[in-house]
Design a protein around this motif. Structure first.
Motif, PDB file in Angstrom:
ATOM      1  N   GLN A  82      -3.925   0.110 -74.421  1.00 22.55           N
ATOM      2  CA  GLN A  82      -4.948   1.032 -74.913  1.00 22.55           C
ATOM      3  C   GLN A  82      -6.289   0.349 -75.133  1.00 22.55           C
ATOM      4  O   GLN A  82      -7.288   1.021 -75.349  1.00 22.55           O
ATOM      5  CB  GLN A  82      -4.515   1.674 -76.239  1.00 22.55           C
ATOM      6  N   GLU A  83      -6.315  -0.955 -75.113  1.00 22.71           N
ATOM      7  CA  GLU A  83      -7.555  -1.667 -75.425  1.00 22.71           C
ATOM      8  C   GLU A  83      -8.437  -1.909 -74.200  1.00 22.71           C
ATOM      9  O   GLU A  83      -9.521  -2.450 -74.324  1.00 22.71           O
ATOM     10  CB  GLU A  83      -7.240  -2.987 -76.121  1.00 22.71           C
ATOM     11  N   ILE A  84      -7.972  -1.525 -73.039  1.00 22.77           N
ATOM     12  CA  ILE A  84      -8.835  -1.628 -71.864  1.00 22.77           C
ATOM     13  C   ILE A  84      -9.162  -0.222 -71.397  1.00 22.77           C
ATOM     14  O   ILE A  84      -8.375   0.696 -71.545  1.00 22.77           O
ATOM     15  CB  ILE A  84      -8.201  -2.451 -70.721  1.00 22.77           C
ATOM     16  N   GLY A  85     -10.348  -0.060 -70.881  1.00 23.34           N
ATOM     17  CA  GLY A  85     -10.720   1.243 -70.368  1.00 23.34           C
ATOM     18  C   GLY A  85     -12.057   1.709 -70.880  1.00 23.34           C
ATOM     19  O   GLY A  85     -12.924   0.911 -71.232  1.00 23.34           O
ATOM     20  N   ILE A  86     -12.188   3.022 -70.977  1.00 25.88           N
ATOM     21  CA  ILE A  86     -13.489   3.608 -71.295  1.00 25.88           C
ATOM     22  C   ILE A  86     -13.978   3.242 -72.685  1.00 25.88           C
ATOM     23  O   ILE A  86     -15.172   3.182 -72.932  1.00 25.88           O
ATOM     24  CB  ILE A  86     -13.480   5.139 -71.117  1.00 25.88           C
ATOM     25  N   ALA A  87     -13.080   2.993 -73.599  1.00 26.89           N
ATOM     26  CA  ALA A  87     -13.495   2.643 -74.960  1.00 26.89           C
ATOM     27  C   ALA A  87     -13.927   1.185 -75.079  1.00 26.89           C
ATOM     28  O   ALA A  87     -14.522   0.783 -76.064  1.00 26.89           O
ATOM     29  CB  ALA A  87     -12.361   2.913 -75.940  1.00 26.89           C
TER      30      ALA A  87
END
Length: 142
Positions: A82-87
């Motif tokens: 969840q820590e990689i991506g658009i956020a």
């Protein structure tokens, strides 16, 4: 046929719970049994299992001995990061360094799937982890 268990440990509720519940609902529709909880509670449930059945969707890499302990009780060790991506607003020149922090060297062969949010990160993982190439899947971002 026996239901497959999916274990989703949560570290930070405010960041991870909503999309974990959405994922759980989709998995329930596919007839999976879902366990969502803190890392400690999920570990206790897995530790008490009597048979080898299930999938864990962990959030990043672990030490080799920890992954092997999971694989004694589960069929698959997968990472849903969840820590990689658009956020995550990482500049391109720093992204390789960040990617290298997600999987510990020498554990690539123990990871069954690594789910990433987009093709940018898939390419970065391809570049940094040759052993994961066939295991990386793009899922999008919840």
């Amino acid at each position: 046929m026996k239901k497959v268990n999916i274990f989703i440990p949560i570290e930070i509720k405010s960041r991870e719970l909503d999309h974990s519940v959405l994922l759980a609902l989709a998995c329930l529709k596919q007839r999976f049994r879902i366990y969502i909880g803190s890392k400690i509670s999920i570990n206790k449930i897995i530790e008490c299992k009597k048979d080898k059945n299930g999938i864990i969707l962990y959030k990043s890499g672990l030490y080799e001995k920890d992954i092997k302990n999971y694989k004694k009780k589960l069929n698959h060790f997968c990472i849903l990061d969840q820590e990689i991506g658009i956020a995550n607003n990482i500049s391109n020149d720093k992204s390789d360094l960040f990617i290298k922090s997600r999987v510990l060297k020498g554990t690539e062969n123990l990871i069954d799937r690594y789910f990433v949010t987009n093709s940018f990160y898939k390419k970065k993982f391809f570049k940094n982890y040759a052993l994961l190439r066939n295991k990386i899947k793009i899922t999008g971002s919840p």
